[in-house]
Every structure is written in structure tokens, then in C-alpha cells.
Scaffold this motif. Sequence first.
Motif, PDB file in Angstrom:
ATOM      1  N   PHE A 129       6.515 -16.133  24.357  1.00  0.00           N
ATOM      2  CA  PHE A 129       6.379 -17.413  25.053  1.00  0.00           C
ATOM      3  C   PHE A 129       4.915 -17.693  25.392  1.00  0.00           C
ATOM      4  CE2 PHE A 129       6.541 -20.387  28.600  1.00  0.00           C
ATOM      5  CZ  PHE A 129       7.436 -21.328  28.120  1.00  0.00           C
ATOM      6  N   ALA A 130       4.152 -16.657  25.647  1.00  0.00           N
ATOM      7  CA  ALA A 130       2.736 -16.829  25.983  1.00  0.00           C
ATOM      8  C   ALA A 130       1.958 -17.464  24.841  1.00  0.00           C
ATOM      9  CB  ALA A 130       2.121 -15.486  26.361  1.00  0.00           C
ATOM     10  N   ILE A 131       2.342 -17.154  23.603  1.00  0.00           N
ATOM     11  CA  ILE A 131       1.642 -17.728  22.449  1.00  0.00           C
ATOM     12  C   ILE A 131       2.422 -18.892  21.835  1.00  0.00           C
ATOM     13  CG2 ILE A 131       0.449 -15.579  21.924  1.00  0.00           C
ATOM     14  CD1 ILE A 131       2.495 -15.088  19.693  1.00  0.00           C
ATOM     15  N   LYS A 132       3.599 -19.187  22.413  1.00  0.00           N
ATOM     16  CA  LYS A 132       4.448 -20.299  21.959  1.00  0.00           C
ATOM     17  C   LYS A 132       4.737 -20.221  20.454  1.00  0.00           C
ATOM     18  CE  LYS A 132       4.631 -22.634  25.915  1.00  0.00           C
ATOM     19  NZ  LYS A 132       3.739 -21.836  26.772  1.00  0.00           N
ATOM     20  N   ALA A 133       5.044 -19.013  19.985  1.00  0.00           N
ATOM     21  CA  ALA A 133       5.314 -18.835  18.562  1.00  0.00           C
ATOM     22  C   ALA A 133       6.153 -17.582  18.348  1.00  0.00           C
ATOM     23  CB  ALA A 133       4.007 -18.738  17.774  1.00  0.00           C
ATOM     24  N   GLY A 134       6.810 -17.533  17.195  1.00  0.00           N
ATOM     25  CA  GLY A 134       7.610 -16.370  16.862  1.00  0.00           C
ATOM     26  C   GLY A 134       8.657 -16.698  15.823  1.00  0.00           C
ATOM     27  N   VAL A 135       9.620 -15.804  15.698  1.00  0.00           N
ATOM     28  CA  VAL A 135      10.717 -15.985  14.754  1.00  0.00           C
ATOM     29  C   VAL A 135      12.027 -16.062  15.529  1.00  0.00           C
ATOM     30  CG1 VAL A 135       9.514 -14.906  12.820  1.00  0.00           C
ATOM     31  CG2 VAL A 135      10.824 -13.484  14.406  1.00  0.00           C
ATOM     32  N   CYS A 136      13.143 -16.050  14.817  1.00  0.00           N
ATOM     33  CA  CYS A 136      14.439 -16.239  15.474  1.00  0.00           C
ATOM     34  C   CYS A 136      14.696 -15.197  16.557  1.00  0.00           C
ATOM     35  CB  CYS A 136      15.560 -16.234  14.443  1.00  0.00           C
ATOM     36  SG  CYS A 136      15.618 -14.750  13.399  1.00  0.00           S
ATOM     37  N   GLN A 137      14.236 -13.974  16.345  1.00  0.00           N
ATOM     38  CA  GLN A 137      14.405 -12.934  17.358  1.00  0.00           C
ATOM     39  C   GLN A 137      13.722 -13.332  18.665  1.00  0.00           C
ATOM     40  OE1 GLN A 137      13.536  -8.790  16.240  1.00  0.00           O
ATOM     41  NE2 GLN A 137      12.289  -8.605  18.085  1.00  0.00           N
ATOM     42  N   ASP A 138      12.535 -13.904  18.567  1.00  0.00           N
ATOM     43  CA  ASP A 138      11.771 -14.292  19.755  1.00  0.00           C
ATOM     44  C   ASP A 138      12.387 -15.504  20.448  1.00  0.00           C
ATOM     45  OD1 ASP A 138       9.573 -12.349  19.225  1.00  0.00           O
ATOM     46  OD2 ASP A 138       9.310 -13.607  17.453  1.00  0.00           O
ATOM     47  N   PHE A 139      12.787 -16.514  19.670  1.00  0.00           N
ATOM     48  CA  PHE A 139      13.458 -17.683  20.238  1.00  0.00           C
ATOM     49  C   PHE A 139      14.692 -17.232  21.020  1.00  0.00           C
ATOM     50  CE2 PHE A 139      10.719 -19.712  17.312  1.00  0.00           C
ATOM     51  CZ  PHE A 139      10.787 -21.096  17.432  1.00  0.00           C
ATOM     52  N   THR A 140      15.436 -16.301  20.436  1.00  0.00           N
ATOM     53  CA  THR A 140      16.674 -15.818  21.053  1.00  0.00           C
ATOM     54  C   THR A 140      16.397 -15.036  22.324  1.00  0.00           C
ATOM     55  OG1 THR A 140      17.779 -15.763  18.903  1.00  0.00           O
ATOM     56  CG2 THR A 140      18.739 -14.428  20.661  1.00  0.00           C
TER      57      THR A 140
END
Length: 282
Positions: free
Chosen positions: A172-183
Motif C-alpha cells: 500500500f505504501a507504494i500503491k502497487a503490486g499483484v493480486c496477492q497484494d491487492f488481496t
Amino acid sequence: MKYRIKHTSTFKYETPVEQSLNTVRLKPRNNECQRLLSYHLKISPNSMTKDYIDIWKNSTSSFYIPEKHEELSIISSSIVSVQRSPYLYQIEYSKEMMEIFHSPLFQDHYRPYLTTTNYTRLEKGQLEEILKTIGEPINPIRFSCDLMTYLYMNLKYDQMATNVNTTAAEAFAIKAGVCQDFTHIMLGVLRHFNIPARYISGYLYVGEDDKLVGNTATHAWVELMLPGIGWIGLDPTNNVEVLDNHIIMCVGRDYQDVSPVEGVYHGGAHTLNVKVTVRKLN
């Protein structure tokens, strides 16, 4: 919808591995909306498996390879039938549902899915930032849908931004990621407000004209528990309710509970290549 799924994991080791002990969670689930028609697991070097059901009711297999090997290949092949229709946006948050939702019995029963983990923990300031936009969770159904849309609009899907060890707070700090991070981020918010939610690992079928993302490997999404209704899926990576193109494999509190392949071995470093194909059958 009926799908044929092939999941290939290939480990290549820098030096010969003396022995390895591995656990796999690659078998799709059977439930009221999904039926597993066939499943086959092929391991090379050849090994016998011990199959069991873990604490989260996931089908799990363990195997041991005692001889030296420079490569390990794990291939799972499945055929799954899925029948699931749009539902969440039609649910009314009734007075009876609200009373059950806030009851100690309901909260205690789903305690494992209300507990924050290292993967799902968010900073206080991050939670406040989200609430400024979507408001307080008066209606957990509407709140969950608004949260899903918020994450879809404010986070960038970037396969290079994070790795399997990234936490919700870091992503969340970098406002980016993949489905694992969104979840993980969505789980962190829901659990903070006592909405039972669990991590789902599975597959996503993407047709030629679909704009969905997350079909290159295993996919991840959220399920929340609604009194009198059951577990309902939301996919924050794609901002959609989980429908018949989502195939459930495993459930847990976070990624650590559902890791498709994990193990220990004696030897040097390794590289891992994962390939997933999901094809629709007529």
C-alpha cells in the motif's frame, strides 16, 4: 463453465540436491458452485505422495525425494466445472442479518478470519487514508464493494513491484503490486472492522476479449462471510464479483496458508519457473 487447467512448477538447482521434502496445494476444491471432475499430479523425479486435508480444509500432498537431483518438476492437471451467478449486489443488509453479524457467537466462530496476520497488517495512517474516501463500514456489503473499487482505482497492477514476501503495508505504501497484494490489503481493512474475510488461491480464466488480469500464474481474491448467505467472493485486482471464470483451489488467512508449492532441501540456490494454462471446454 468447464475448464481444463495445467499448472507446471519447475525447480532448477545450481548444485545437485541431496534430498528434498515438499508440500503442494494444487487440487481445486469441491463446493456448491464448483465440481472437480478430474485431478492428476505428476512429480519428477518420481515420488509417492501422502495426501491429507489441512486445518483450512485444503487438499494437500507431501512427498519426499531421497536421491540426488538437479531439477524438480511438479505438474498438476485438472478438469473443473463452475456454475456461479451474480449475487452480491442483490443482497439486502437486513436487520436480522445485522443482528447476527454483530453477535458474539458469529464473531467467535469466524475468529481466524478476523485476526490480523503479518501479511495483512496495515498502518493506522493507511487505514485512515482509505476511510477518507469510502467512509465507515455501516453496511459491510456496500463497504466491501466500495473497498474493492477503491483498491482497483488507486493501486497499480505491477508484477515487478513486489514479491511473495511483501506485506499489505509495504504494497500500500507504494500503491502497487499483484493480486496477492491487492488481496492482503483488502483483508487487512475488512478484518480491522470485524468483517470475516479469507484469502482465496485459485485460477482465473481470461477470454480473448476480456480485460481481466491475473491469469499468468495462480490468482488470488477475497471471500467475505455474510450471515445467512455464506462466503461471497470479490476480486479487487479486477474490481469484479467472483463469477464462473474464477476457479477456487485453496483458502486460508493469507498467502502463507495457501502457498501452492513449498519445501526444504539440501543444496545450493534454485530458480523456479511457473506456467499455468486455463482452457475452456465445450
